[in-house]
Design an enzyme around this catalytic site. Structure first.
Site, PDB file in Angstrom:
ATOM      1  N   SER A   8     -21.880  -1.819  -6.372  1.00  0.00           N
ATOM      2  CA  SER A   8     -21.498  -1.884  -7.786  1.00  0.00           C
ATOM      3  C   SER A   8     -22.702  -2.228  -8.652  1.00  0.00           C
ATOM      4  CB  SER A   8     -20.402  -2.939  -7.973  1.00  0.00           C
ATOM      5  OG  SER A   8     -20.243  -3.197  -9.347  1.00  0.00           O
ATOM      6  N   HIS A  33     -20.691   2.654  -7.579  1.00  0.00           N
ATOM      7  CA  HIS A  33     -19.532   2.195  -8.348  1.00  0.00           C
ATOM      8  C   HIS A  33     -19.999   1.690  -9.723  1.00  0.00           C
ATOM      9  CE1 HIS A  33     -15.442   0.375  -8.579  1.00  0.00           C
ATOM     10  NE2 HIS A  33     -16.042  -0.650  -9.173  1.00  0.00           N
ATOM     11  N   ASP A  35     -18.812  -0.065 -13.279  1.00  0.00           N
ATOM     12  CA  ASP A  35     -17.764  -0.853 -13.933  1.00  0.00           C
ATOM     13  C   ASP A  35     -17.901  -0.786 -15.443  1.00  0.00           C
ATOM     14  OD1 ASP A  35     -16.382  -2.183 -11.675  1.00  0.00           O
ATOM     15  OD2 ASP A  35     -18.387  -2.950 -11.274  1.00  0.00           O
ATOM     16  N   MET A  37     -16.412  -1.903 -18.988  1.00  0.00           N
ATOM     17  CA  MET A  37     -15.517  -2.931 -19.552  1.00  0.00           C
ATOM     18  C   MET A  37     -15.592  -2.903 -21.074  1.00  0.00           C
ATOM     19  SD  MET A  37     -16.661  -6.121 -17.192  1.00  0.00           S
ATOM     20  CE  MET A  37     -16.991  -5.927 -15.445  1.00  0.00           C
ATOM     21  N   HIS A  66     -15.038   2.884 -12.590  1.00  0.00           N
ATOM     22  CA  HIS A  66     -13.911   1.947 -12.677  1.00  0.00           C
ATOM     23  C   HIS A  66     -13.751   1.548 -14.145  1.00  0.00           C
ATOM     24  CE1 HIS A  66     -12.399  -2.376 -11.467  1.00  0.00           C
ATOM     25  NE2 HIS A  66     -11.482  -1.681 -12.105  1.00  0.00           N
ATOM     26  N   MET A  68     -12.315  -0.424 -16.914  1.00  0.00           N
ATOM     27  CA  MET A  68     -11.564  -1.646 -17.243  1.00  0.00           C
ATOM     28  C   MET A  68     -11.447  -1.688 -18.754  1.00  0.00           C
ATOM     29  SD  MET A  68     -13.300  -4.219 -14.534  1.00  0.00           S
ATOM     30  CE  MET A  68     -14.585  -3.050 -14.140  1.00  0.00           C
ATOM     31  N   MET A 137      -7.805  -4.428  -6.609  1.00  0.00           N
ATOM     32  CA  MET A 137      -8.711  -5.492  -7.048  1.00  0.00           C
ATOM     33  C   MET A 137      -8.472  -6.728  -6.180  1.00  0.00           C
ATOM     34  SD  MET A 137     -10.613  -4.192  -9.261  1.00  0.00           S
ATOM     35  CE  MET A 137     -11.569  -5.710  -9.450  1.00  0.00           C
ATOM     36  N   GLY A 142     -13.442  -8.073 -14.299  1.00  0.00           N
ATOM     37  CA  GLY A 142     -14.206  -8.535 -15.453  1.00  0.00           C
ATOM     38  C   GLY A 142     -15.566  -9.124 -15.100  1.00  0.00           C
ATOM     39  N   PHE A 143     -15.688  -9.644 -13.887  1.00  0.00           N
ATOM     40  CA  PHE A 143     -16.929 -10.321 -13.516  1.00  0.00           C
ATOM     41  C   PHE A 143     -17.261 -10.076 -12.039  1.00  0.00           C
ATOM     42  CE2 PHE A 143     -14.764 -12.607 -16.843  1.00  0.00           C
ATOM     43  CZ  PHE A 143     -15.763 -12.776 -17.791  1.00  0.00           C
ATOM     44  N   ASP A 175     -12.188  -3.930  -4.184  1.00  0.00           N
ATOM     45  CA  ASP A 175     -13.266  -4.314  -5.111  1.00  0.00           C
ATOM     46  C   ASP A 175     -13.184  -5.795  -5.457  1.00  0.00           C
ATOM     47  OD1 ASP A 175     -15.162  -4.380  -7.127  1.00  0.00           O
ATOM     48  OD2 ASP A 175     -14.083  -3.032  -8.483  1.00  0.00           O
ATOM     49  N   GLY A 197     -20.908  -5.716  -5.011  1.00  0.00           N
ATOM     50  CA  GLY A 197     -21.873  -5.949  -6.078  1.00  0.00           C
ATOM     51  C   GLY A 197     -22.913  -6.961  -5.668  1.00  0.00           C
TER      52      GLY A 197
HETATM   53  C1  DX5 Z   1     -15.262  -6.748 -11.181  1.00  0.00           C
HETATM   54  C2  DX5 Z   1     -15.823  -5.389 -10.843  1.00  0.00           C
HETATM   55  C3  DX5 Z   1     -16.485  -5.317  -9.520  1.00  0.00           C
HETATM   56  C4  DX5 Z   1     -17.670  -6.227  -9.354  1.00  0.00           C
HETATM   57  C5  DX5 Z   1     -17.663  -6.677  -7.922  1.00  0.00           C
HETATM   58  O1  DX5 Z   1     -14.488  -6.642 -12.311  1.00  0.00           O
HETATM   59  O2  DX5 Z   1     -14.780  -4.429 -10.837  1.00  0.00           O
HETATM   60  O3  DX5 Z   1     -16.827  -3.976  -9.185  1.00  0.00           O
HETATM   61  O4  DX5 Z   1     -18.905  -5.621  -9.654  1.00  0.00           O
HETATM   62  O5  DX5 Z   1     -18.620  -7.653  -7.753  1.00  0.00           O
HETATM   63  P1  DX5 Z   1     -18.729  -8.528  -6.428  1.00  0.00           P
HETATM   64  O6  DX5 Z   1     -18.897  -7.587  -5.269  1.00  0.00           O
HETATM   65  O7  DX5 Z   1     -19.958  -9.344  -6.706  1.00  0.00           O
HETATM   66  O8  DX5 Z   1     -17.481  -9.340  -6.326  1.00  0.00           O
HETATM   67 ZN    ZN Z   2     -15.212  -2.404 -10.061  1.00  0.00          ZN
END
Ligand code: DX5
Ligand code: ZN
Length: 216
Positions: A8, A33, A35, A37, A66, A68, A137, A142-143, A175, A197
């Site tokens: 990610s 991937h 993200d 947001m 993805h 969000m 999820m 979000g993070f 994820d 990520g």
């Molecule tokens: C969170 C994202 C993830 C995030 C995962 O909202 O959708 O894709 O980057 O990060 P890690 O692998 O660090 O939990």
């Molecule tokens: Zn994601």
């Protein structure tokens, strides 16, 4: 099928995106991937189309987006134009989910629905036959860098039951909080694609981290 790894971008070094993308291209990563947001659907803002445009010029791996965001259907045509491989829309952000999924497929992309940790997989009964993938999820979106929610393991098993009962080939992606402790259990439970990520990009040796996940 051997599981896939989708690093990610959210955890990458944004001052060195070119180098980070060269690393991804040379690595054993299957997908990248992304993200996106909006600060409304989730309490954070990441990046948008300017970054996506720059990245797709250099990345050789299929791009897994993805979304969000609220009203994800607004951006389907733009994502298709950029050559995105897979588009994920959140169940919780889609009033007309069937319409959005149909639009994603008609635009030539693979279509996936994402479920927040509190959303049960049984809600997919009437849409799953239209999906290429379901993204579960395993943290609240979000993070990056959050703690894995253990209940995800049970959700994978329940989703796998639905997929097998309906004789489908829908992929299961997970994820959030993927690392060498959680990944083996996710694969055992039936996950096909693991997003990672922090485990990849904050590792002292990211290609080795990807390889370690791939070899499980
Ligand atoms: C969170 C994202 C993830 C995030 C995962 O909202 O959708 O894709 O980057 O990060 P890690 O692998 O660090 O939990
Ligand atoms: Zn994601």
């Amino acid at each position: 099928m051997k599981h896939k790894i989708a690093p990610s971008l959210l955890a990458a070094n944004f001052l060195n995106l070119g180098q980070e993308m060269e690393m991804i291209n040379r690595s054993e990563a299957d997908w990248l991937h992304l993200d996106i947001m909006d600060g409304v659907f989730v309490p954070n803002i990441s990046f948008g189309f300017p970054i996506l445009e720059a990245i797709r010029e250099v990345v050789t791996k299929p791009i897994d987006v993805h979304l969000m965001i609220v009203e994800p259907q607004k951006f389907i045509a733009d994502l298709a134009k950029l050559g995105v491989y897979m588009t994920n829309v959140h169940y919780e952000a889609s009033t007309h989910l069937h319409r959005s999924i149909t639009a994603i497929r008609d635009a030539g992309m693979k279509a996936a629905v994402t479920l927040n940790p509190h959303t049960p997989v049984c809600l997919l009964e009437d849409i799953i036959a239209e999906l290429d993938m379901v993204l579960l999820m395993s943290v609240n979106p979000g993070f990056g860098g959050q703690t894995f929610i253990e209940h995800t393991i049970e959700k994978i098993a329940a989703l796998k039951d639905i997929i097998l009962r309906k004789q489908l080939h829908t992929l299961i992606e997970v994820d959030g909080g993927v690392n060498l402790d959680t990944a083996p259990r996710l694969i055992k439970a039936g996950a096909d694609v693991l997003v990672a990520g922090n485990f990849v990009f904050k590792s002292p040796d990211p290609p080795a981290a990807i390889k370690a996940l791939k070899e499980l």
